[in-house]
Write an enzyme that holds these catalytic residues in place. Sequence first.
Site, short mmCIF file in Angstrom:
data_model
loop_
_atom_site.label_atom_id
_atom_site.label_comp_id
_atom_site.label_asym_id
_atom_site.label_seq_id
_atom_site.Cartn_x
_atom_site.Cartn_y
_atom_site.Cartn_z
N HIS A 103 0.81 -1.23 0.00
CA HIS A 103 0.00 0.00 0.00
C HIS A 103 0.84 1.28 0.00
CE1 HIS A 103 -2.68 -3.08 1.89
NE2 HIS A 103 -3.56 -2.55 1.05
N ASP A 205 33.12 -30.94 19.27
CA ASP A 205 33.21 -32.31 18.78
C ASP A 205 34.45 -32.51 17.91
OD1 ASP A 205 32.87 -34.87 17.86
OD2 ASP A 205 30.75 -34.65 17.42
N HIS A 208 34.69 -36.33 15.84
CA HIS A 208 34.25 -36.73 14.50
C HIS A 208 35.26 -36.39 13.41
CE1 HIS A 208 33.40 -32.46 13.82
NE2 HIS A 208 33.14 -32.73 12.56
N HIS A 213 35.49 -36.77 8.39
CA HIS A 213 36.17 -35.96 7.37
C HIS A 213 37.40 -36.66 6.79
CE1 HIS A 213 33.45 -32.78 8.27
NE2 HIS A 213 33.95 -32.51 9.46
N ASP A 364 29.42 -32.89 7.16
CA ASP A 364 28.66 -32.55 8.35
C ASP A 364 27.17 -32.46 8.05
OD1 ASP A 364 30.87 -32.45 10.02
OD2 ASP A 364 31.23 -30.33 9.64
#
Length: 451
Positions: A103, A205, A208, A213, A364
């Site tokens: 508007h 973490d 991992h 990886h 990931d």
Amino acid sequence: MTDYAGLVSAAGAMQRRQMYADPAVYEQELERIFGRCWLFLVHESQIPQPGDFFRTFMGEDDVLVVRQKDRSIKAFLNTCTHRGNRLCRADRGNAKAFACNYHGWAFGTDGALVNVPLEKDAYFSEIDKSRFGLVEVDQVASYKGLVFGCFDRNAPSLADYLGDMKWYLDVWLDAQPGGSALIGETQKVELMTNWKLPVENVCGDGYHLGWAHAGAMKAVQSMDFSGFTVGNASVELEGGLSIAGLNGHSVLATVDGVSGYSFYPDNAGILRYLEQNRPTAIERLGRLRGEKLWGSQLNLTVFPNLQFLPGLNWLRVYHPKGPGRIEQWTWAMVENAMPADIKQRILDNQLLTFGPAGLFDNDDGDNLAACTEQSRGWRTRQLDVHTNMAQGRSGARPGLPGDIAVGVVSEHNQRYFYRRWQEHMAAADWRAVPQYNLNSLQDAKDLAHVG
């Protein structure tokens, strides 16, 4: 009524999978975490001039962050106060006003309603425009270039909210004259995961890394990952620290002063930059931080959803879009004192490793999406998951604030992250949220030059 005491137990070492999939839990998070905590909005380098704006989110609330004429910064809900339309669709830019497509109501960069079409004919000049300005975010504050907003006017100040975490943040934000900046465009990726999972994956973490990886480490042969253990065959625990107990904030740190940049391809120029500027870092930060932390790989997490990693040199915020979806926004980060060629190398490396097509992010993303999906079933959401590695093996270290565990593989930081999540979810307001900076360095002089 959800029993939040039962979703996290054993001082953060057990989490009920329900917390990753339950819509009721998510709605409570929007109120008591994203509606209460200080949230990262923008880096000041992204809105340097008056009229510059940046569009972002606080939880699921669409927000405009605008540099004012007096160079202060304000943030507003990005919604027209007439019929609720989205006001601005651009991600960033410079504007003199924001006009609604529906508007035509227009608002100044200070949020004031400045124009209403047909104000005289349709409203009979009776509308009080001062009542219909943009809704301002209750608190906006900056810490050394990082701009945060908070919807809760009763929240502690940003300085108090960050607490002793500022001592670690300064390793990146204040090691060299000129401070820091974000470079490149916003790298946006949609992931089908609960927002808590990527935060805890990065905050502590290290477990991992050598497994999840391993393929990426082998594929990116131009980078030297010899310091990492492919396949988690072994780990050198004395090679780093896991630091938490800082009101939900945390640090994962190597402590050699160079490992953050040692794995870059053709890293001689970057290592030379560290060597040449090490005396300045020591002068500004003290010997402990200047020698051992500046130049190391650091994973810095500001609760709830901001992370930045000196060394890998990316800054990231996770915007929740439901219990099982996020938008992950990433930028490369540099020190302004760095030569242009090093800045470009940092951007190139960040895109290769943790950008939208980055090999590590793909690893990931797959794992975190699966963790979320496997928490949705009737039976599986009743199960627990665990972060109970090396419990009871943390404590104080002279000259370092926080509760500290040896090594980057411990799940220590994740426990504190979930402990803080539970404290906010169970508290009716800020008065019921405990505040703790464990092993705090009280003396401001010690904070600046410990070691």
